[in-house]
Design a protein around this motif. Structure first.
Motif, PDB file in Angstrom:
ATOM      1  N   SER A 123       0.803  -1.226   0.000  1.00 58.34           N
ATOM      2  CA  SER A 123       0.000   0.000   0.000  1.00 58.34           C
ATOM      3  C   SER A 123       0.836   1.277   0.000  1.00 58.34           C
ATOM      4  O   SER A 123       0.319   2.346  -0.342  1.00 58.34           O
ATOM      5  N   SER A 124       2.103   1.208   0.405  1.00 60.05           N
ATOM      6  CA  SER A 124       2.959   2.407   0.434  1.00 60.05           C
ATOM      7  C   SER A 124       4.411   1.974   0.618  1.00 60.05           C
ATOM      8  O   SER A 124       4.686   0.824   0.979  1.00 60.05           O
ATOM      9  N   CYS A 125       5.314   2.920   0.420  1.00 58.85           N
ATOM     10  CA  CYS A 125       6.727   2.646   0.719  1.00 58.85           C
ATOM     11  C   CYS A 125       6.904   2.469   2.224  1.00 58.85           C
ATOM     12  O   CYS A 125       7.710   1.650   2.674  1.00 58.85           O
ATOM     13  N   SER A 126       6.134   3.215   3.011  1.00 58.15           N
ATOM     14  CA  SER A 126       6.212   3.051   4.470  1.00 58.15           C
ATOM     15  C   SER A 126       5.859   1.621   4.855  1.00 58.15           C
ATOM     16  O   SER A 126       6.504   1.026   5.733  1.00 58.15           O
ATOM     17  N   ALA A 127       4.821   1.066   4.212  1.00 62.63           N
ATOM     18  CA  ALA A 127       4.434  -0.321   4.483  1.00 62.63           C
ATOM     19  C   ALA A 127       5.558  -1.267   4.074  1.00 62.63           C
ATOM     20  O   ALA A 127       5.854  -2.249   4.775  1.00 62.63           O
ATOM     21  N   ALA A 170       7.991   9.423   7.870  1.00 58.14           N
ATOM     22  CA  ALA A 170       7.443   8.069   7.730  1.00 58.14           C
ATOM     23  C   ALA A 170       8.523   7.003   7.980  1.00 58.14           C
ATOM     24  O   ALA A 170       8.191   5.861   8.321  1.00 58.14           O
ATOM     25  N   VAL A 171       9.804   7.371   7.821  1.00 53.82           N
ATOM     26  CA  VAL A 171      10.869   6.364   7.950  1.00 53.82           C
ATOM     27  C   VAL A 171      11.097   5.986   9.420  1.00 53.82           C
ATOM     28  O   VAL A 171      10.976   4.809   9.774  1.00 53.82           O
ATOM     29  N   PRO A 172      11.383   6.973  10.309  1.00 51.52           N
ATOM     30  CA  PRO A 172      11.444   6.577  11.729  1.00 51.52           C
ATOM     31  C   PRO A 172      10.108   6.002  12.207  1.00 51.52           C
ATOM     32  O   PRO A 172      10.088   5.117  13.079  1.00 51.52           O
ATOM     33  N   GLU A 212      17.331  -0.498   1.754  1.00 50.71           N
ATOM     34  CA  GLU A 212      17.419   0.767   1.021  1.00 50.71           C
ATOM     35  C   GLU A 212      16.027   1.395   0.911  1.00 50.71           C
ATOM     36  O   GLU A 212      15.120   0.779   0.359  1.00 50.71           O
ATOM     37  N   ASP A 213      15.904   2.606   1.441  1.00 49.69           N
ATOM     38  CA  ASP A 213      14.689   3.380   1.239  1.00 49.69           C
ATOM     39  C   ASP A 213      14.900   4.165  -0.049  1.00 49.69           C
ATOM     40  O   ASP A 213      15.510   5.232  -0.045  1.00 49.69           O
ATOM     41  N   ALA A 214      14.395   3.596  -1.139  1.00 48.16           N
ATOM     42  CA  ALA A 214      14.597   4.189  -2.467  1.00 48.16           C
ATOM     43  C   ALA A 214      13.327   4.897  -2.935  1.00 48.16           C
ATOM     44  O   ALA A 214      13.034   4.949  -4.130  1.00 48.16           O
ATOM     45  N   ALA A 215      12.591   5.475  -1.963  1.00 45.22           N
ATOM     46  CA  ALA A 215      11.306   6.139  -2.282  1.00 45.22           C
ATOM     47  C   ALA A 215      11.459   7.103  -3.456  1.00 45.22           C
ATOM     48  O   ALA A 215      10.591   7.198  -4.314  1.00 45.22           O
ATOM     49  N   HIS A 216      12.586   7.830  -3.464  1.00 48.37           N
ATOM     50  CA  HIS A 216      12.797   8.851  -4.509  1.00 48.37           C
ATOM     51  C   HIS A 216      13.846   8.409  -5.522  1.00 48.37           C
ATOM     52  O   HIS A 216      14.393   9.254  -6.219  1.00 48.37           O
ATOM     53  N   SER A 217      14.175   7.127  -5.586  1.00 46.87           N
ATOM     54  CA  SER A 217      15.360   6.732  -6.364  1.00 46.87           C
ATOM     55  C   SER A 217      15.065   5.757  -7.489  1.00 46.87           C
ATOM     56  O   SER A 217      15.991   5.118  -7.985  1.00 46.87           O
ATOM     57  N   PHE A 272      10.366   1.113  -2.611  1.00 44.03           N
ATOM     58  CA  PHE A 272      10.057   2.242  -3.511  1.00 44.03           C
ATOM     59  C   PHE A 272       8.648   2.748  -3.231  1.00 44.03           C
ATOM     60  O   PHE A 272       7.798   1.997  -2.754  1.00 44.03           O
ATOM     61  N   SER A 273       8.423   4.008  -3.604  1.00 44.78           N
ATOM     62  CA  SER A 273       7.109   4.627  -3.404  1.00 44.78           C
ATOM     63  C   SER A 273       6.469   4.958  -4.750  1.00 44.78           C
ATOM     64  O   SER A 273       7.155   5.406  -5.670  1.00 44.78           O
ATOM     65  N   PHE A 274       5.152   4.770  -4.833  1.00 46.50           N
ATOM     66  CA  PHE A 274       4.387   5.220  -6.003  1.00 46.50           C
ATOM     67  C   PHE A 274       3.460   6.369  -5.618  1.00 46.50           C
ATOM     68  O   PHE A 274       2.474   6.633  -6.305  1.00 46.50           O
ATOM     69  N   TYR A 293       4.271  12.675  -6.799  1.00 46.54           N
ATOM     70  CA  TYR A 293       5.584  13.313  -6.730  1.00 46.54           C
ATOM     71  C   TYR A 293       6.717  12.306  -6.773  1.00 46.54           C
ATOM     72  O   TYR A 293       7.833  12.604  -6.372  1.00 46.54           O
ATOM     73  N   LYS A 294       6.439  11.086  -7.222  1.00 45.65           N
ATOM     74  CA  LYS A 294       7.523  10.132  -7.434  1.00 45.65           C
ATOM     75  C   LYS A 294       7.587   9.859  -8.941  1.00 45.65           C
ATOM     76  O   LYS A 294       6.708  10.236  -9.700  1.00 45.65           O
ATOM     77  N   MET A 295       8.641   9.141  -9.372  1.00 48.84           N
ATOM     78  CA  MET A 295       8.826   8.891 -10.812  1.00 48.84           C
ATOM     79  C   MET A 295       7.641   8.154 -11.424  1.00 48.84           C
ATOM     80  O   MET A 295       7.300   8.341 -12.581  1.00 48.84           O
TER      81      MET A 295
HETATM   82  C1  LIG Z   1      12.545   9.384   1.816  1.00 52.49           C
HETATM   83  C2  LIG Z   1      11.169   8.831   1.924  1.00 52.49           C
HETATM   84  N1  LIG Z   1      10.996   7.582   2.393  1.00 52.49           N
HETATM   85  C3  LIG Z   1       9.787   7.026   2.499  1.00 52.49           C
HETATM   86  C4  LIG Z   1       8.646   7.711   2.136  1.00 52.49           C
HETATM   87  C5  LIG Z   1       7.315   7.071   2.324  1.00 52.49           C
HETATM   88  O1  LIG Z   1       6.666   6.832   1.114  1.00 52.49           O
HETATM   89  P1  LIG Z   1       5.105   6.505   1.104  1.00 52.49           P
HETATM   90  O2  LIG Z   1       4.384   7.810   1.084  1.00 52.49           O
HETATM   91  O3  LIG Z   1       4.901   5.723  -0.163  1.00 52.49           O
HETATM   92  O4  LIG Z   1       4.798   5.714   2.319  1.00 52.49           O
HETATM   93  C6  LIG Z   1       8.763   9.004   1.616  1.00 52.49           C
HETATM   94  C7  LIG Z   1       7.583   9.758   1.170  1.00 52.49           C
HETATM   95  O5  LIG Z   1       7.632  10.629   0.336  1.00 52.49           O
HETATM   96  C8  LIG Z   1      10.043   9.592   1.535  1.00 52.49           C
HETATM   97  O6  LIG Z   1      10.215  10.851   1.112  1.00 52.49           O
END
Ligand SMILES: Cc1ncc(COP(=O)(O)O)c(C=O)c1O
Length: 404
Positions: free
Chosen positions: A61-65, A91-93, A157-162, A181-183, A186-188
């Protein structure tokens, strides 16, 4: 006068998504596990694994998940300490706390990348590491992997923006044990919300799949490389059947239908994003009051925003610069100065321990963030650069121009 471009809208979603969504509307088949095979989410996972060159992908559901499930998949004990950069998104911590672990923050340099001396100094106190390549700026993955491998410390690796960034030609997200990765917008690749986890480790992905909500034998709809049945994956699922809680963080078929037609657009978006970024960086770096940090040598970036530091300005001048840019139609976020900013570590008041990171704090007080959607034209980039440089000039006096 040319109007400043809208930097908030992303690209339109490719028309093919509409056909896929119409078909889903017609069938009502929105849940990933209803179809016996080839559900849009399963197809997305196969396509994404192929794109990145990994064995397994799990869409959620998200990169956080994805970060949370990665930590749970690692079987870290309660209160395990997890090292993260002090410059990342809240969201990372949060994902670490959700996994019953404790975030440990390390310093980040003026170039937005992890300070390797502070990282090395704190590494022996932690059981896992999440590397946020914040805003797509890749930290020194050679040094990080050497240090972590020597201690057998897993790297996520938190590659949300990568998505699309490479390091020595290798895809970011494939260097650590797991990549997320995040969808989100504001992501690719933009589905509004959504995330995906990749790994080559069958045991880790099996645990993550089950915990993401593959109840009963729905894990049978997850395949190995190239969509094949994978004996190592099946054995891993059998090992974990009924042994793990279900957190239900699945992706819907609707999201996958929006994401899949964007995958063939990725190479172009990466190319245009980098070209626009380099052009803008060259224009801004002409000013002695602006510094766009250079990439590390092994890194080839896929930017959809630009960050730069203001040089030799005090806080009131930095605020005046941001106000001048906004009044001209371009909103600049100074990470450390915008109230309650979710990327300023001192606002993470939910952390069980507090950290004083003077170097990261100083960087955040002068680091500016501007959206740079890949669809912008050269003329639009010039309008943005002109506004930013004129706003600098308003604060500092006319900007000297060299070489012309
Ligand atoms: C560096 C970073 N990690 C993780 C996330 C979390 O992504 P998501 O919104 O898909 O949970 C974000 C959100 O923009 C982010 O900037």
């Amino acid at each position: 006068m040319t109007l400043p471009p809208n930097v908030h809208d992303a690209e339109p979603i490719p028309a093919a998504a509409r056909d896929a969504i119409d078909a889903l509307m017609q069938s009502g088949d929105l849940f990933r596990y209803t179809a016996p095979q080839d559900a849009p989410v399963a197809l997305l996972e196969a396509e994404f694994a192929e794109l990145l060159g990994t064995k397994f992908a799990l869409a959620v559901s998200s990169c956080s998940a994805a970060l949370f499930l990665s930590l749970k998949a690692l079987r870290l004990p309660r209160d395990a300490r997890v090292l993260i950069p002090g410059f990342t998104f809240a969201a990372v911590p949060s994902s670490i706390i959700h996994a019953d672990c404790v975030p440990v923050l390390c310093e980040v340099g003026e170039n937005y990348r992890i300070d390797m001396a502070d990282f090395a100094a704190k590494l022996d106190t932690v059981q896992a590491v999440i590397i946020s390549h914040m805003r797509g700026h890749t930290s020194d993955m050679d040094a990080i992997m050497d240090l972590c491998d020597a201690r057998d410390i897993p790297v996520i690796e938190d590659a949300a923006h990568s998505l699309g960034t490479t390091w020595h030609g290798r895809n970011i997200g494939t260097i650590g044990k797991m990549g997320c990765f995040s969808f989100q917008s504001y992501k690719m690749i933009n589905a509004g919300e959504g995330g995906i986890l990749i790994t080559d480790d069958a045991d880790l992905v099996a645990r993550a799949v089950i915990m993401s909500g593959a109840y009963e034998h729905n894990w049978q709809k997850h395949k190995g490389p190239h969509g094949d049945n994978s004996p190592e994956l099946e054995q891993a699922f059998a090992r974990w059947q009924n042994k793990l809680p279900l957190y239900n963080l699945r992706m819907s078929n609707l999201s996958a239908a929006v994401i899949r037609p964007q995958i063939p657009e990725l190479a172009r978006r990466v190319r245009d994003g980098l070209k626009n970024y380099d052009y803008m960086a060259d224009r801004l770096n002409i000013s002695p009051y602006v510094d766009v940090p250079a990439p590390l040598a092994p890194e080839c970036r896929a930017p959809d925003s630009i960050q730069f530091n203001l040089v030799g300005m005090n806080e009131s001048e930095i605020r005046a610069f941001a106000a001048a840019s906004e009044s001209r139609g371009i909103k600049v976020q100074v990470f450390g100065l915008s109230e309650d900013n979710a990327r300023a570590f001192w606002n993470w008041q939910f952390l069980p321990e507090t950290f004083e990171l003077p170097q990261t704090r100083a960087m955040l007080m002068k680091a500016c963030d501007v959206r740079l959607p890949v669809r912008l034209t050269r003329e639009e980039l010039d309008v943005i650069a002109d506004i930013l440089l004129a706003s600098v000039g308003e604060v500092t006096g006319p900007v000297p121009v060299y070489g012309t």
